[in-house]
Design an enzyme around this catalytic site. Structure first.
Site, PDB file in Angstrom:
ATOM      1  N   SER A  35       0.805  -1.222   0.000  1.00 50.19           N
ATOM      2  CA  SER A  35       0.000   0.000   0.000  1.00 50.19           C
ATOM      3  C   SER A  35       0.839   1.274   0.000  1.00 50.19           C
ATOM      4  CB  SER A  35      -0.945   0.015   1.207  1.00 50.19           C
ATOM      5  OG  SER A  35      -0.219   0.135   2.416  1.00 50.19           O
ATOM      6  N   LYS A  59       1.054   4.429   6.916  1.00 50.00           N
ATOM      7  CA  LYS A  59       0.391   5.295   5.930  1.00 50.00           C
ATOM      8  C   LYS A  59       1.011   6.691   5.984  1.00 50.00           C
ATOM      9  CE  LYS A  59      -2.727   2.084   5.038  1.00 50.00           C
ATOM     10  NZ  LYS A  59      -2.661   1.296   3.790  1.00 50.00           N
TER      11      LYS A  59
END
EC number: 3.4.21.89
Length: 258
Positions: A61, A102
């Site tokens: 990701s 993230k």
């Protein structure tokens, strides 16, 4: 017999005298170098262990910034120190029961939306994100403007079309945001493979100050300097013995020391 003596005079500085390499001063400096090297080497490791935590990123990701399976070093920080553009490690029970990595794109009080000409917009400013995969938009689909509550963060993965991030939680009670208190650390570098320090997220500079890099370069410098001093000091003994043997051979004038 002529009465001449056949005894040769041993040249000054031959065999029995000591040169600089054999001096006590050299030995003391060698010991000091090893001792100082140990302090720097062990001190650097200890400092790094206190300041940093290693993590393995399990998914893609954050590609291309961090690929799946890569090892990173993340500086332990307080959630209050998080800035826009930081890549952080956090844990939120509504997202997953494991640490996640993230990028913070908005903080409390910000408005964030997508997309303006394929780019993210924060507080009305279009954000340049060079860390995204080349030629890809900031999002594969637009999302409405989100106002981030105070004390919370809006986070996205750099692989926007393959990241379960804030956009996947917009319908949650918190509107896809995560508490600052959920942040454990800020990623400074990818260490395996040796990709080095993360690039600065300069696209967010217009919105406020960026985070300063952690002390990783200093830590590495201490460890390397310590290792050099230890090896250099330890090498003094063998070098001194070889130098002394060479002087003895040269002083006696016997080839090969025979």
């Amino acid at each position: 017999m002529s009465g001449e003596s056949t005894t040769r005079t041993v040249p000054r500085g031959g065999g029995g005298s000591k040169g600089p390499a054999d001096s006590r001063t050299g030995q003391r400096l060698s010991g000091l170098a090893v001792a100082l090297g140990l302090v720097l080497f062990l001190g650097g490791f200890a400092w790094g262990a206190v300041v940093y935590r290693p993590y393995t990123v399990p998914t893609s990701s954050m590609t291309p910034t961090i690929d799946a399976g890569e090892r990173v070093l993340a500086q332990r920080i307080d959630g209050a120190d998080v800035r826009r553009g930081d890549v952080v490690v956090f844990k939120d029970a509504t997202w997953a029961d494991a640490p996640m990595v993230k990028r913070v794109v908005a903080v409390g009080g910000d408005t964030v939306s997508c997309c303006q000409e394929g780019k993210l917009e924060v507080n009305g400013k279009v954000i340049d994100e060079p860390y995204l995969p080349s030629g890809t938009p900031a999002e594969i689909s637009d999302f409405p403007t989100v106002t981030v509550p105070e004390g919370r963060l809006f986070l996205l993965g750099d692989e926007r079309d393959n990241s379960v991030d804030s956009t996947a939680h917009l319908t949650d009670a918190a509107g896809g945001t995560v508490s600052r208190g959920a942040v454990d650390a800020r990623v400074d570098a990818v260490v395996w493979p040796m990709n080095g320090m993360l690039d600065r997220p300069t696209g967010f500079e217009a919105l406020g100050g960026l985070s300063s890099p952690g002390p990783l370069r200093t830590v590495v410098g201490l460890v390397v300097a310590g290792a050099v001093l230890i090896l250099g000091g330890a090498a003094y003994g063998p070098f001194a013995k070889r130098a002394a043997a060479a002087r003895v051979r040269a002083g006696t004038g016997i080839p090969g020391g025979r």
